[in-house]
Design an enzyme around this catalytic site. Structure first.
Site, PDB file in Angstrom:
ATOM      1  N   MET A  31      29.065  10.377  16.174  1.00  0.00           N
ATOM      2  CA  MET A  31      28.637  11.612  15.508  1.00  0.00           C
ATOM      3  C   MET A  31      27.195  11.948  15.883  1.00  0.00           C
ATOM      4  O   MET A  31      26.525  12.720  15.190  1.00  0.00           O
ATOM      5  CB  MET A  31      28.794  11.472  13.993  1.00  0.00           C
ATOM      6  CG  MET A  31      30.263  11.247  13.612  1.00  0.00           C
ATOM      7  SD  MET A  31      30.640  11.726  11.942  1.00  0.00           S
ATOM      8  CE  MET A  31      29.589  10.632  11.024  1.00  0.00           C
ATOM      9  N   HIS A  38      25.077   2.548  19.078  1.00  0.00           N
ATOM     10  CA  HIS A  38      25.958   3.415  19.869  1.00  0.00           C
ATOM     11  C   HIS A  38      25.849   3.072  21.362  1.00  0.00           C
ATOM     12  O   HIS A  38      26.850   3.037  22.080  1.00  0.00           O
ATOM     13  CB  HIS A  38      25.560   4.879  19.700  1.00  0.00           C
ATOM     14  CG  HIS A  38      25.644   5.399  18.299  1.00  0.00           C
ATOM     15  ND1 HIS A  38      24.532   5.737  17.578  1.00  0.00           N
ATOM     16  CD2 HIS A  38      26.707   5.654  17.493  1.00  0.00           C
ATOM     17  CE1 HIS A  38      24.895   6.187  16.386  1.00  0.00           C
ATOM     18  NE2 HIS A  38      26.212   6.144  16.298  1.00  0.00           N
ATOM     19  N   LYS A 150      30.374  -2.586  12.894  1.00  0.00           N
ATOM     20  CA  LYS A 150      29.553  -2.086  11.787  1.00  0.00           C
ATOM     21  C   LYS A 150      30.435  -1.370  10.763  1.00  0.00           C
ATOM     22  O   LYS A 150      30.257  -1.504   9.563  1.00  0.00           O
ATOM     23  CB  LYS A 150      28.487  -1.149  12.352  1.00  0.00           C
ATOM     24  CG  LYS A 150      27.910  -0.113  11.410  1.00  0.00           C
ATOM     25  CD  LYS A 150      26.838  -0.721  10.573  1.00  0.00           C
ATOM     26  CE  LYS A 150      26.269   0.154   9.491  1.00  0.00           C
ATOM     27  NZ  LYS A 150      26.641   1.528   9.423  1.00  0.00           N
ATOM     28  N   ASP A 151      31.387  -0.577  11.273  1.00  0.00           N
ATOM     29  CA  ASP A 151      32.346   0.116  10.414  1.00  0.00           C
ATOM     30  C   ASP A 151      33.670  -0.653  10.502  1.00  0.00           C
ATOM     31  O   ASP A 151      34.627  -0.200  11.134  1.00  0.00           O
ATOM     32  CB  ASP A 151      32.490   1.565  10.873  1.00  0.00           C
ATOM     33  CG  ASP A 151      31.159   2.301  10.783  1.00  0.00           C
ATOM     34  OD1 ASP A 151      30.800   2.730   9.687  1.00  0.00           O
ATOM     35  OD2 ASP A 151      30.455   2.397  11.815  1.00  0.00           O
ATOM     36  N   SER A 186      21.901   2.234  11.840  1.00  0.00           N
ATOM     37  CA  SER A 186      22.725   3.330  11.359  1.00  0.00           C
ATOM     38  C   SER A 186      21.910   4.606  11.427  1.00  0.00           C
ATOM     39  O   SER A 186      20.699   4.593  11.197  1.00  0.00           O
ATOM     40  CB  SER A 186      23.149   3.060   9.915  1.00  0.00           C
ATOM     41  OG  SER A 186      23.644   4.254   9.327  1.00  0.00           O
TER      42      SER A 186
HETATM   43  P1  AMP Z   1      28.905   7.013  13.988  1.00  0.00           P
HETATM   44  O1  AMP Z   1      28.125   7.891  14.918  1.00  0.00           O
HETATM   45  O2  AMP Z   1      28.109   6.469  12.858  1.00  0.00           O
HETATM   46  O3  AMP Z   1      30.218   7.606  13.602  1.00  0.00           O
HETATM   47  O4  AMP Z   1      29.276   5.736  14.846  1.00  0.00           O
HETATM   48  C1  AMP Z   1      29.944   5.853  16.084  1.00  0.00           C
HETATM   49  C2  AMP Z   1      30.388   4.491  16.527  1.00  0.00           C
HETATM   50  O5  AMP Z   1      29.254   3.643  16.692  1.00  0.00           O
HETATM   51  C3  AMP Z   1      31.314   3.806  15.527  1.00  0.00           C
HETATM   52  O6  AMP Z   1      32.344   3.135  16.215  1.00  0.00           O
HETATM   53  C4  AMP Z   1      30.388   2.857  14.835  1.00  0.00           C
HETATM   54  O7  AMP Z   1      31.036   1.729  14.315  1.00  0.00           O
HETATM   55  C5  AMP Z   1      29.469   2.464  15.976  1.00  0.00           C
HETATM   56  N1  AMP Z   1      28.210   1.944  15.438  1.00  0.00           N
HETATM   57  C6  AMP Z   1      27.367   2.562  14.570  1.00  0.00           C
HETATM   58  N2  AMP Z   1      26.338   1.753  14.268  1.00  0.00           N
HETATM   59  C7  AMP Z   1      26.537   0.594  14.960  1.00  0.00           C
HETATM   60  C8  AMP Z   1      25.821  -0.647  15.048  1.00  0.00           C
HETATM   61  N3  AMP Z   1      24.714  -0.860  14.365  1.00  0.00           N
HETATM   62  N4  AMP Z   1      26.337  -1.611  15.840  1.00  0.00           N
HETATM   63  C9  AMP Z   1      27.484  -1.409  16.531  1.00  0.00           C
HETATM   64  N5  AMP Z   1      28.197  -0.266  16.484  1.00  0.00           N
HETATM   65  C10 AMP Z   1      27.735   0.722  15.706  1.00  0.00           C
END
Ligand code: AMP
Length: 279
Positions: A31, A38, A150-151, A186
């Site tokens: 996102m 990421h 993380k998720d 995050s």
């Molecule tokens: P998001 O942009 O928050 O939806 O995250 C996009 C992807 O990045 C998802 O698969 C998350 O699990 C991964 N992600 C976010 N933060 C981390 C982190 N600290 N370590 C590893 N993967 C992450």
């Protein structure tokens, strides 16, 4: 600079060309507001696939709280600059109307692993995730999709989704990337005040201590209660949940012979943080 694709037709054309040349395609859904977490996914994809597409799409359907959607950070130029360091082959950043055009009525709805914890606290969240992930896989024609641990619950939801719907994508779960003090990276961390940022690592420290106590034979409930108390004492306004669950089904588990996961969600400084670790 990395090409930024805005349309499904554009992404499909690119991907079809790659696949016609026998190349494998990895997709990294995000996102935006990218950070090292990421980028670690994108780098892993870079190492395992001939072509890598990172998607940047703040999916309105996975936000159960309109304020949260409005406040979600957006930084496409900075994101593109970071992705150029990986590098990735394309960025797919469509407008909302491209993903959900007029007349859109189809949703992926999941029970089971999508119901407890985040599913309970954020009604509709995982249906939104499952729907957009299904669409991103279909749009990108990806062979592999990369998701962060993380998720953790989201990762289990996506693994279940591709099995149930026979989606021909290999889902790869990647390690959580943390700041040196333990706080899981995050996009939401940037909303913390300096004081909140200082106390936020207590979330990881508290669940790590609880997991260690449980491994040492302490009662699950006691260890979890202590972790919640530690967090409240450190200034967390609200501990939504700290739970020890079956790592795959996310159902309550007191069976130490199965892989288990401790998952937590808590508020500090008006920001909702989540984290999880193996037990
Ligand atoms: P998001 O942009 O928050 O939806 O995250 C996009 C992807 O990045 C998802 O698969 C998350 O699990 C991964 N992600 C976010 N933060 C981390 C982190 N600290 N370590 C590893 N993967 C992450």
């Amino acid at each position: 600079m990395t090409p930024i694709i805005r349309t499904v037709a554009g992404l499909r054309a690119l991907s079809r060309g790659w696949k016609a040349a026998g190349e494998t395609v990895g997709v990294v859904p995000t996102m935006g507001a990218l950070h090292e977490g990421h980028l670690s996914l994108a780098r892993r994809a870079r190492g395992e696939c001939d072509r890598v597409v990172t998607t940047i799409f703040v999916n309105p359907r996975q936000f159960n709280n309109p304020e949260d959607l409005k406040k979600y950070p957006r930084s496409e130029d900075a994101d593109a600059a970071l992705l150029a360091t990986v590098p990735v082959d394309a960025i797919f950043a469509p407008p909302v109307e491209e993903v959900y055009p007029d007349g859109f009525i189809t949703n992926v709805t999941m029970q089971g692993v999508a119901q407890p914890l985040e599913g309970y606290m954020r009604p509709g969240h995982f249906d939104g995730v499952a729907t957009v992930v299904t669409k991103l896989f279909g749009m990108s024609l990806a062979d592999r999709g990369y998701f962060g641990q993380k998720d953790w619950q989201q990762l289990q939801v996506v693994l279940r989704l591709v099995r149930d719907l026979n989606v021909p994508v290999e889902v790869v779960g990647c390690e959580t990337i943390r700041d040196p003090d333990g706080l899981a990276m995050s996009s939401r961390n940037m909303r913390l005040t300096a004081a909140g940022r200082g106390r936020a690592p207590v979330l990881y420290a508290a669940i790590t201590a609880a997991a260690n106590d449980i491994r040492a034979g302490h009662a699950d409930r006691m260890a979890i209660r202590e972790a919640a108390e530690t967090m409240r004492a450190a200034g967390f306004e609200r501990v939504e949940y700290i739970e020890l669950r079956d790592a795959e089904t996310l159902m309550p588990s007191d069976d130490p012979s199965r892989p288990r996961r401790m998952l937590a969600a808590a508020w500090i400084d008006g920001v909702r943080l989540i984290d999880n670790i193996p037990v």
